[in-house]
Design an enzyme around this catalytic site. Structure first.
Site, PDB file in Angstrom:
ATOM      1  CB  ALA A  61      -0.884  -0.014   1.237  1.00  0.00           C
ATOM      2  CD  GLU A  88      -1.749  -7.956   3.052  1.00  0.00           C
ATOM      3  OE1 GLU A  88      -1.493  -6.780   2.715  1.00  0.00           O
ATOM      4  OE2 GLU A  88      -2.182  -8.258   4.180  1.00  0.00           O
ATOM      5  N   GLY A 134       0.814  -5.123   0.957  1.00  0.00           N
ATOM      6  CA  GLY A 134      -0.408  -5.211   0.154  1.00  0.00           C
ATOM      7  C   GLY A 134      -0.163  -5.788  -1.235  1.00  0.00           C
TER       8      GLY A 134
HETATM    9  N1  DAK Z   1       4.556   3.344  -0.661  1.00  0.00           N
HETATM   10  C1  DAK Z   1       4.924   4.529  -1.197  1.00  0.00           C
HETATM   11  N2  DAK Z   1       6.032   4.698  -1.919  1.00  0.00           N
HETATM   12  C2  DAK Z   1       6.824   3.639  -2.095  1.00  0.00           C
HETATM   13  C3  DAK Z   1       6.513   2.366  -1.569  1.00  0.00           C
HETATM   14  C4  DAK Z   1       5.315   2.230  -0.807  1.00  0.00           C
HETATM   15  N3  DAK Z   1       4.901   1.061  -0.324  1.00  0.00           N
HETATM   16  N4  DAK Z   1       7.504   1.513  -1.905  1.00  0.00           N
HETATM   17  C5  DAK Z   1       8.382   2.226  -2.635  1.00  0.00           C
HETATM   18  N5  DAK Z   1       7.979   3.496  -2.748  1.00  0.00           N
HETATM   19  C6  DAK Z   1       8.643   4.592  -3.449  1.00  0.00           C
HETATM   20  C7  DAK Z   1       9.865   5.073  -2.665  1.00  0.00           C
HETATM   21  O1  DAK Z   1       9.473   5.975  -1.650  1.00  0.00           O
HETATM   22  C8  DAK Z   1      10.664   5.721  -3.759  1.00  0.00           C
HETATM   23  O2  DAK Z   1      10.126   6.985  -4.034  1.00  0.00           O
HETATM   24  P1  DAK Z   1      11.063   8.295  -4.153  1.00  0.00           P
HETATM   25  O3  DAK Z   1      11.825   8.340  -2.887  1.00  0.00           O
HETATM   26  O4  DAK Z   1      11.931   7.994  -5.348  1.00  0.00           O
HETATM   27  O5  DAK Z   1      10.079   9.410  -4.374  1.00  0.00           O
HETATM   28  C9  DAK Z   1      10.402   4.821  -4.969  1.00  0.00           C
HETATM   29  O6  DAK Z   1       9.189   4.123  -4.664  1.00  0.00           O
HETATM   30  C10 DAK Z   1      11.501   3.777  -5.172  1.00  0.00           C
HETATM   31  O7  DAK Z   1      11.685   3.088  -3.950  1.00  0.00           O
HETATM   32  P2  DAK Z   1      13.122   2.947  -3.255  1.00  0.00           P
HETATM   33  O8  DAK Z   1      14.002   4.101  -3.580  1.00  0.00           O
HETATM   34  O9  DAK Z   1      12.867   2.672  -1.811  1.00  0.00           O
HETATM   35  O10 DAK Z   1      13.669   1.656  -4.003  1.00  0.00           O
HETATM   36  P3  DAK Z   1      14.680   0.560  -3.435  1.00  0.00           P
HETATM   37  O11 DAK Z   1      14.998  -0.306  -4.598  1.00  0.00           O
HETATM   38  O12 DAK Z   1      15.804   1.191  -2.666  1.00  0.00           O
HETATM   39  O13 DAK Z   1      13.833  -0.276  -2.382  1.00  0.00           O
HETATM   40  C11 DAK Z   1      11.860  -1.511  -1.623  1.00  0.00           C
HETATM   41  C12 DAK Z   1      12.721  -1.063  -2.821  1.00  0.00           C
HETATM   42  C13 DAK Z   1      10.635  -2.184  -2.189  1.00  0.00           C
HETATM   43  C14 DAK Z   1      12.661  -2.529  -0.787  1.00  0.00           C
HETATM   44  C15 DAK Z   1      11.517  -0.280  -0.741  1.00  0.00           C
HETATM   45  O14 DAK Z   1      10.951   0.734  -1.611  1.00  0.00           O
HETATM   46  C16 DAK Z   1      10.525  -0.590   0.335  1.00  0.00           C
HETATM   47  O15 DAK Z   1      10.877  -1.144   1.360  1.00  0.00           O
HETATM   48  N6  DAK Z   1       9.251  -0.202   0.111  1.00  0.00           N
HETATM   49  C17 DAK Z   1       8.211  -0.328   1.116  1.00  0.00           C
HETATM   50  C18 DAK Z   1       7.742  -1.750   1.207  1.00  0.00           C
HETATM   51  C19 DAK Z   1       6.696  -1.928   2.312  1.00  0.00           C
HETATM   52  O16 DAK Z   1       6.950  -1.669   3.493  1.00  0.00           O
HETATM   53  N7  DAK Z   1       5.494  -2.335   1.946  1.00  0.00           N
HETATM   54  C20 DAK Z   1       4.379  -2.535   2.856  1.00  0.00           C
HETATM   55  C21 DAK Z   1       3.535  -1.280   2.861  1.00  0.00           C
HETATM   56  S1  DAK Z   1       2.270  -1.352   4.104  1.00  0.00           S
HETATM   57  C22 DAK Z   1      -5.390  -1.677   4.863  1.00  0.00           C
HETATM   58  C23 DAK Z   1      -4.871  -0.916   3.854  1.00  0.00           C
HETATM   59  C24 DAK Z   1      -3.575  -1.172   3.403  1.00  0.00           C
HETATM   60  C25 DAK Z   1      -2.799  -2.144   3.984  1.00  0.00           C
HETATM   61  C26 DAK Z   1      -3.341  -2.884   4.993  1.00  0.00           C
HETATM   62  C27 DAK Z   1      -4.622  -2.644   5.451  1.00  0.00           C
HETATM   63  N8  DAK Z   1      -6.734  -1.448   5.361  1.00  0.00           N
HETATM   64  C28 DAK Z   1      -7.530  -0.383   4.769  1.00  0.00           C
HETATM   65  C29 DAK Z   1      -7.352  -2.386   6.248  1.00  0.00           C
HETATM   66  C30 DAK Z   1      -1.451  -2.415   3.479  1.00  0.00           C
HETATM   67  C31 DAK Z   1      -0.340  -2.010   4.078  1.00  0.00           C
HETATM   68  C32 DAK Z   1       0.972  -2.122   3.381  1.00  0.00           C
HETATM   69  O17 DAK Z   1       1.095  -2.705   2.308  1.00  0.00           O
END
Ligand code: DAK
Length: 258
Positions: free
Chosen positions: A66, A112, A109
């Protein structure tokens, strides 16, 4: 064909393709993307000319979860009452089979979302994980429920509690992935799988998916009863008569989806 801002759609034969397209955010699921994804999937699902959907992302990311930046400041009320992710629930309930073609990151997400699909084909570059714990939350789109059902409690618990990622090979051995293919072949392989499904009788494919889904949600005895009823009901279809006649006559079946 509807124009979308965060996804691309295309029809190839009887297969509907949806490509997540927010490269600047590694296809992070923001509210626009979820709404558009649900809309596109519903449109394909309502179209009798579509027998299978392929959902894919980019080489770098299926979806990195997300959109954390959009979600960060939300209140509990906003997460429940204005929840844009209801679109994902609708997506998870389409009757048309969905093949996820996953390359790169499928995190949070994104993982998921892949798990709402029926078949997960992974490129050898794919990485799966539920890193929410590192953000101070837990999976909220099915990760604590679908992941243990897919790979068993102990492996799911390790991933959810540590936030560690699995590569494609580990995901395949664990049972999360239907098959791993070289990254260069991912879309071609996904197309072949989707074409094979789309070439079958549509009402029979719907029935098969519904019975498979029942296996995830009911007891074995209820599921077996449901399967038997669905199986018997299919003998009302022209396509059942055609499929069995084609076998007897040693020819390919010509399904009319009736
Ligand atoms: N959200 C927003 N931006 C993201 C992102 C994310 N999940 N993942 C990556 N980006 C953005 C980065 O901020 C970066 O943007 P700029 O800084 O260039 O503006 C760009 O994408 C490239 O990412 P990185 O520079 O970080 O790239 P790397 O290769 O160094 O790293 C990575 C890739 C995938 C390991 C890293 O980006 C990362 O760790 N991303 C976050 C992964 C994460 O934590 N995902 C889980 C998110 S929480 C619900 C609603 C939703 C949810 C649950 C419930 N309800 C309504 C009940 C879901 C929650 C989630 O999914």
């Amino acid at each position: 064909m509807t124009e979308y801002a965060t996804i691309r759609t295309e029809t190839r034969g009887r297969v509907g393709w949806i490509t997540l397209d927010r490269p600047e955010a590694l296809n992070a699921l923001n509210s626009t993307l979820v709404t558009e994804l649900a809309h596109a999937a519903a449109a394909f699902d309502a179209d009798e000319g579509i027998g299978c959907i392929v959902l894919t992302g980019s080489d770098r990311a299926f979806a990195a979860g997300a959109d954390i930046k959009e979600m960060e400041a939300k209140t509990p009320r906003e997460m429940t009452m204005d929840n844009p992710f209801v679109g994902l629930e609708a997506f998870s309930r389409v009757r048309t089979p969905v093949v996820a073609a996953v390359a790169g990151y499928a995190l949070g997400g994104g993982c998921e979302l892949a798990m709402t699909c029926d078949i997960i084909l992974a490129a050898d570059t794919a990485k799966f994980g539920q890193p929410e714990i590192t953000l101070g939350v837990i999976p909220g789109l099915g990760g604590t429920q679908r992941l243990p059902r897919a790979i068993g409690y102990y492996k799911a618990a390790e991933l959810v509690l540590t936030g560690r990622m699995m590569d494609a090979g580990e995901a395949e051995r664990a049972g999360l992935v239907s098959r791993v293919v070289p990254a260069a072949d991912l879309l071609e392989e996904a197309g072949k799988v989707a074409d094979a499904i789309a070439g079958k009788s549509l009402p029979v494919v719907y029935a098969a998916k519904e019975a498979l889904r029942a296996s995830l949600e009911t007891t074995a005895s209820e599921g077996l009863r449901f399967e038997k009823q669905v199986f018997s009901s299919l003998f009302a279809l022209d396509d059942q008569k055609e499929g069995m006649a084609a076998f007897r006559e040693k020819r390919a079946a010509d399904f009319r989806h009736r």
